[in-house]
Design a protein around this motif. Structure first.
Motif, PDB file in Angstrom:
ATOM      1  N   THR A 187     -36.669  67.670   0.981  1.00  0.00           N
ATOM      2  CA  THR A 187     -37.080  66.851  -0.398  1.00  0.00           C
ATOM      3  C   THR A 187     -38.627  66.701  -0.153  1.00  0.00           C
ATOM      4  N   ASP A 188     -39.217  66.406  -1.206  1.00  0.00           N
ATOM      5  CA  ASP A 188     -40.620  65.966  -1.316  1.00  0.00           C
ATOM      6  C   ASP A 188     -40.939  64.948  -0.252  1.00  0.00           C
ATOM      7  N   GLU A 189     -39.853  63.992  -0.196  1.00  0.00           N
ATOM      8  CA  GLU A 189     -40.420  62.988   0.991  1.00  0.00           C
ATOM      9  C   GLU A 189     -40.311  63.405   2.124  1.00  0.00           C
ATOM     10  N   GLU A 190     -39.312  64.209   2.457  1.00  0.00           N
ATOM     11  CA  GLU A 190     -39.426  64.653   3.865  1.00  0.00           C
ATOM     12  C   GLU A 190     -40.390  65.727   4.139  1.00  0.00           C
ATOM     13  N   ARG A 200     -28.809  66.585   8.864  1.00  0.00           N
ATOM     14  CA  ARG A 200     -28.038  66.385   7.647  1.00  0.00           C
ATOM     15  C   ARG A 200     -26.595  65.435   7.909  1.00  0.00           C
TER      16      ARG A 200
END
Length: 390
Positions: A19-22, A310
């Protein structure tokens, strides 16, 4: 970030799985390592010194107990914690080990098993890097078999008296608090021990050929007197320390691949510049085969780490799956680092390049938090249903 520029080993568009946050969390740690660690790590390693001056910055970055929630902890995901661990170990195993001992072991023990008072006293300061913790489980004669520990805590009125010895205890000589595991008349219990307590002595283990930019100690406990409130109320038996060890083992799955990736990048860059017989090393088939094989294992290792991350975030990660990741990624990472050194030739034995430093460190990483043999037997039991530890 451009994946091709930032991750030369990435053959599978790994960034697309984040994700963008990760990705942003990873990139913040990567920039810190590039700016503050890589220019200095060879000197720290040669001097056998862990740079305590960076601890407050690790706190400001939210890396200490980052996967824990409350009491000043960042509450980030398992995947973000793993990505951060990979970037720290790309700098040096000693950095990720510090974050692991502080967060996954000492802070995790207090967070999982401690009283409200213990959490309030220690976790905010530890998350900020204002207090350092250590985790005392391993003993001189009880490494892979912690059930054989001899450290004992006996009651003395309302107090406890703690006596014994521990070995290979990270950070103990610079810590303000130790989580010490000991036998009692009621089984194994954990104790929160201020390191200023009379009878607590920590001595760094020196000299070392591995993990030189890190601190490991022998610890002596000579009738350390503790109040009843020092006991971790939520931990009875070995499940308590094992729950913390699995947190640390999970971080190793990512960290080992960070070291492997950094070694690969050094070897790749060198191969493009070093001339032999009128052409660069990168232009030879044998060199390309080495680079391809290393890159394939790095990609597979990161895919395994991400899958397990995950599962962890979903609350579905089984203990034997942690052993899969720890055994595989440590084993592959150390081979990658050794192979990367061969591309560097004689120059690869100097601290100008990272592969042999990483390989030396990984000799420790593959040993602590469960040796190859222990994780092999855990997986053997999972496959056969037969415990072959004895």
């Amino acid at each position: 970030m451009d994946a091709e520029v930032s991750d030369p080993s990435d053959l599978i568009s790994f960034n697309a799985l984040l994700t963008d946050e990760e990705a942003a969390a990873r990139d913040r740690v990567r920039e810190f390592v590039r700016a503050e660690i890589k220019p200095n790590i060879a000197r720290w390693y040669e001097e056998a010194r862990f740079p305590l001056e960076i601890v407050p910055e690790l706190g400001r970055l939210g890396l200490l107990g980052m996967h824990l929630s409350g009491y000043g902890c960042a509450g980030r995901s398992a995947v973000e914690y793993g990505l951060a661990g990979a970037e720290l170990e790309a700098g040096d195993s000693g950095l990720r080990t510090f974050v692991s001992v502080q967060g996954s072991l000492a802070m995790s023990a207090i967070s999982k098993h401690g009283s409200d008072d213990q959490k309030e006293e220690w976790l905010p300061r530890m998350a900020a890097g204002e207090a350092i913790g250590c985790f005392g489980l391993t003993e001189p004669t009880a490494g892979s078999d912690p059930g054989a520990m001899r450290t004992f805590a006996r009651r003395d009125g309302a107090d406890w008296l703690l006596s014994g010895s521990k070995r290979w205890i990270g950070l103990a000589s610079v810590a303000q608090v130790a989580v010490i595991w000991a036998q009692t008349d009621d089984g194994v219990r954990g104790f929160v021990v201020p390191t200023s307590s009379p009878g607590f002595t920590a001595t760094p283990i020196e000299p070392k050929l591995s993990m030189r930019a890190s601190i490991q100690c022998d610890v002596r406990l000579d009738d350390v007197r503790l109040p009843a409130s020092a006991v971790l109320p939520g931990a009875v038996g070995l499940r308590g320390p094992f729950s913390c060890l699995n947190e640390a083992r999970y971080g190793i799955i990512w960290g080992a691949m960070g070291a492997a990736r950094d070694a690969f990048e050094d070897a790749l860059a060198y191969s493009k510049e070093r001339l032999q017989f009128g052409r660069t090393l990168a232009g030879y088939q044998l060199t390309q085969e080495k680079l391809v094989n290393m890159a394939l294992e790095i990609n597979k290792g990161f895919l395994l780490a991400l899958h397990l991350g995950r599962l962890k975030d979903a609350g579905q990660l089984a203990p034997h799956q942690v052993s899969v990741g720890k055994l595989n990624n440590c084993r592959e990472a150390i081979e990658i680092c050794r192979e990367a050194r061969t591309i560097l030739g004689g120059n690869g034995i100097t601290l100008d390049y990272s592969p042999l430093r990483h390989a030396n460190n990984l000799e420790s990483v593959r040993t602590y938090e469960g040796t190859d043999e222990v994780h092999t037997l855990i997986l053997g039991q999972q496959l056969t249903g037969v415990a072959a530890f004895r």
